[in-house]
Design a protein around this motif. Sequence first.
Motif, PDB file in Angstrom:
ATOM      1  N   THR A   4       0.802  -1.219   0.000  1.00  0.00           N
ATOM      2  CA  THR A   4       0.000   0.000   0.000  1.00  0.00           C
ATOM      3  C   THR A   4       0.840   1.276   0.000  1.00  0.00           C
ATOM      4  OG1 THR A   4      -0.175  -0.199   2.396  1.00  0.00           O
ATOM      5  CG2 THR A   4      -2.000  -1.076   1.092  1.00  0.00           C
ATOM      6  N   ASP A   5       2.135   1.156   0.172  1.00  0.00           N
ATOM      7  CA  ASP A   5       3.036   2.319   0.177  1.00  0.00           C
ATOM      8  C   ASP A   5       3.479   2.638  -1.248  1.00  0.00           C
ATOM      9  OD1 ASP A   5       2.959   2.516   3.010  1.00  0.00           O
ATOM     10  OD2 ASP A   5       4.448   0.912   3.151  1.00  0.00           O
ATOM     11  N   ILE A   6       2.503   2.923  -2.074  1.00  0.00           N
ATOM     12  CA  ILE A   6       2.709   3.081  -3.524  1.00  0.00           C
ATOM     13  C   ILE A   6       3.799   4.105  -3.852  1.00  0.00           C
ATOM     14  CG2 ILE A   6       1.569   3.749  -5.683  1.00  0.00           C
ATOM     15  CD1 ILE A   6       0.453   1.136  -4.500  1.00  0.00           C
ATOM     16  N   TYR A   7       3.730   5.276  -3.247  1.00  0.00           N
ATOM     17  CA  TYR A   7       4.677   6.339  -3.601  1.00  0.00           C
ATOM     18  C   TYR A   7       6.074   6.067  -3.063  1.00  0.00           C
ATOM     19  CZ  TYR A   7       0.555   8.624  -5.341  1.00  0.00           C
ATOM     20  OH  TYR A   7      -0.588   8.898  -6.051  1.00  0.00           O
ATOM     21  N   THR A  28       5.617  -8.958 -14.136  1.00  0.00           N
ATOM     22  CA  THR A  28       6.440  -9.962 -13.453  1.00  0.00           C
ATOM     23  C   THR A  28       7.756  -9.341 -13.006  1.00  0.00           C
ATOM     24  OG1 THR A  28       7.241 -10.745 -15.599  1.00  0.00           O
ATOM     25  CG2 THR A  28       5.427 -11.980 -14.571  1.00  0.00           C
ATOM     26  N   ASP A  29       8.346  -8.492 -13.853  1.00  0.00           N
ATOM     27  CA  ASP A  29       9.579  -7.796 -13.469  1.00  0.00           C
ATOM     28  C   ASP A  29       9.307  -6.796 -12.355  1.00  0.00           C
ATOM     29  OD1 ASP A  29      11.114  -9.162 -15.333  1.00  0.00           O
ATOM     30  OD2 ASP A  29      10.866  -7.612 -16.870  1.00  0.00           O
ATOM     31  N   LEU A  30       8.232  -6.045 -12.480  1.00  0.00           N
ATOM     32  CA  LEU A  30       7.887  -5.062 -11.462  1.00  0.00           C
ATOM     33  C   LEU A  30       7.692  -5.739 -10.105  1.00  0.00           C
ATOM     34  CD1 LEU A  30       7.231  -2.168 -10.637  1.00  0.00           C
ATOM     35  CD2 LEU A  30       4.883  -2.553 -11.430  1.00  0.00           C
ATOM     36  N   HIS A  31       6.981  -6.833 -10.087  1.00  0.00           N
ATOM     37  CA  HIS A  31       6.750  -7.578  -8.850  1.00  0.00           C
ATOM     38  C   HIS A  31       8.079  -8.014  -8.236  1.00  0.00           C
ATOM     39  CE1 HIS A  31       5.686 -11.007  -6.290  1.00  0.00           C
ATOM     40  NE2 HIS A  31       4.520 -10.397  -6.130  1.00  0.00           N
ATOM     41  N   LYS A  32       8.961  -8.543  -9.058  1.00  0.00           N
ATOM     42  CA  LYS A  32      10.272  -9.006  -8.578  1.00  0.00           C
ATOM     43  C   LYS A  32      11.084  -7.848  -8.009  1.00  0.00           C
ATOM     44  CE  LYS A  32      13.271 -10.017 -11.661  1.00  0.00           C
ATOM     45  NZ  LYS A  32      14.013 -10.604 -12.775  1.00  0.00           N
ATOM     46  N   TRP A  33      11.071  -6.713  -8.690  1.00  0.00           N
ATOM     47  CA  TRP A  33      11.837  -5.556  -8.225  1.00  0.00           C
ATOM     48  C   TRP A  33      11.292  -5.017  -6.906  1.00  0.00           C
ATOM     49  CZ3 TRP A  33      11.867  -2.733 -13.587  1.00  0.00           C
ATOM     50  CH2 TRP A  33      12.743  -3.389 -14.442  1.00  0.00           C
ATOM     51  N   GLU A  49      -2.935  -7.068  -9.897  1.00  0.00           N
ATOM     52  CA  GLU A  49      -2.718  -6.208 -11.061  1.00  0.00           C
ATOM     53  C   GLU A  49      -3.022  -4.746 -10.752  1.00  0.00           C
ATOM     54  OE1 GLU A  49      -4.079  -5.919 -15.734  1.00  0.00           O
ATOM     55  OE2 GLU A  49      -4.443  -7.769 -14.625  1.00  0.00           O
ATOM     56  N   LYS A  50      -4.050  -4.494  -9.970  1.00  0.00           N
ATOM     57  CA  LYS A  50      -4.420  -3.115  -9.620  1.00  0.00           C
ATOM     58  C   LYS A  50      -3.296  -2.431  -8.830  1.00  0.00           C
ATOM     59  CE  LYS A  50      -8.048  -0.492  -7.335  1.00  0.00           C
ATOM     60  NZ  LYS A  50      -9.320  -0.538  -6.639  1.00  0.00           N
ATOM     61  N   ILE A  51      -2.713  -3.124  -7.880  1.00  0.00           N
ATOM     62  CA  ILE A  51      -1.610  -2.559  -7.092  1.00  0.00           C
ATOM     63  C   ILE A  51      -0.403  -2.304  -7.977  1.00  0.00           C
ATOM     64  CG2 ILE A  51       0.076  -3.095  -5.279  1.00  0.00           C
ATOM     65  CD1 ILE A  51      -2.205  -4.538  -3.781  1.00  0.00           C
ATOM     66  N   GLU A  53      -0.344  -1.784 -11.178  1.00  0.00           N
ATOM     67  CA  GLU A  53      -0.649  -0.650 -12.063  1.00  0.00           C
ATOM     68  C   GLU A  53      -0.475   0.670 -11.322  1.00  0.00           C
ATOM     69  OE1 GLU A  53      -4.624  -1.450 -13.400  1.00  0.00           O
ATOM     70  OE2 GLU A  53      -3.944  -2.670 -15.088  1.00  0.00           O
ATOM     71  N   ALA A  54      -0.913   0.724 -10.080  1.00  0.00           N
ATOM     72  CA  ALA A  54      -0.773   1.952  -9.287  1.00  0.00           C
ATOM     73  C   ALA A  54       0.696   2.270  -9.028  1.00  0.00           C
ATOM     74  CB  ALA A  54      -1.533   1.809  -7.968  1.00  0.00           C
ATOM     75  N   ILE A  55       1.490   1.250  -8.756  1.00  0.00           N
ATOM     76  CA  ILE A  55       2.930   1.461  -8.552  1.00  0.00           C
ATOM     77  C   ILE A  55       3.569   1.971  -9.835  1.00  0.00           C
ATOM     78  CG2 ILE A  55       5.125   0.288  -8.118  1.00  0.00           C
ATOM     79  CD1 ILE A  55       3.540  -1.562  -6.170  1.00  0.00           C
ATOM     80  N   GLN A  56       3.214   1.356 -10.953  1.00  0.00           N
ATOM     81  CA  GLN A  56       3.764   1.791 -12.233  1.00  0.00           C
ATOM     82  C   GLN A  56       3.400   3.244 -12.514  1.00  0.00           C
ATOM     83  OE1 GLN A  56       2.132  -0.045 -15.755  1.00  0.00           O
ATOM     84  NE2 GLN A  56       3.970   0.420 -16.957  1.00  0.00           N
ATOM     85  N   ALA A  57       2.161   3.623 -12.299  1.00  0.00           N
ATOM     86  CA  ALA A  57       1.727   5.006 -12.538  1.00  0.00           C
ATOM     87  C   ALA A  57       2.472   5.982 -11.631  1.00  0.00           C
ATOM     88  CB  ALA A  57       0.218   5.129 -12.334  1.00  0.00           C
ATOM     89  N   ALA A  58       2.641   5.620 -10.379  1.00  0.00           N
ATOM     90  CA  ALA A  58       3.371   6.487  -9.443  1.00  0.00           C
ATOM     91  C   ALA A  58       4.828   6.607  -9.854  1.00  0.00           C
ATOM     92  CB  ALA A  58       3.251   5.935  -8.022  1.00  0.00           C
ATOM     93  N   TRP A  59       5.405   5.531 -10.333  1.00  0.00           N
ATOM     94  CA  TRP A  59       6.801   5.542 -10.777  1.00  0.00           C
ATOM     95  C   TRP A  59       6.954   6.445 -12.007  1.00  0.00           C
ATOM     96  CZ3 TRP A  59       9.856   0.495 -12.332  1.00  0.00           C
ATOM     97  CH2 TRP A  59      11.201   0.787 -12.494  1.00  0.00           C
ATOM     98  N   ILE A  60       6.025   6.371 -12.931  1.00  0.00           N
ATOM     99  CA  ILE A  60       6.063   7.236 -14.118  1.00  0.00           C
ATOM    100  C   ILE A  60       5.961   8.698 -13.690  1.00  0.00           C
ATOM    101  CG2 ILE A  60       4.776   7.920 -16.188  1.00  0.00           C
ATOM    102  CD1 ILE A  60       4.101   4.845 -16.481  1.00  0.00           C
TER     103      ILE A  60
END
Length: 64
Positions: A4-7, A28-33, A49-51, A53-60
């Motif tokens: 839940t600590d997305i940012y 799969t790579d994102l999860h591993k990292w 997948e929702k979590i 996606e949120a991590i990816q969006a925050a990273w972008i």
Amino acid sequence: MKWTDIYDIAIALEETHPEADNVNLRFTDLHKWVTSLPDFKDDPNRSNEKILEAIQAAWIDERS
């Protein structure tokens, strides 16, 4: 860190993988990292997948 600590995760990923193409990455790579981050202390199986996606969006957002 927990899922839940997305940012916080996004900041840590930018610090550890600054060269990664965070727009076109496999979950799969994102999860591993994420689970490999030194401060990550959550159950690896609690992601979805929702979590991711949120991590990816925050990273972008973090990178821009």
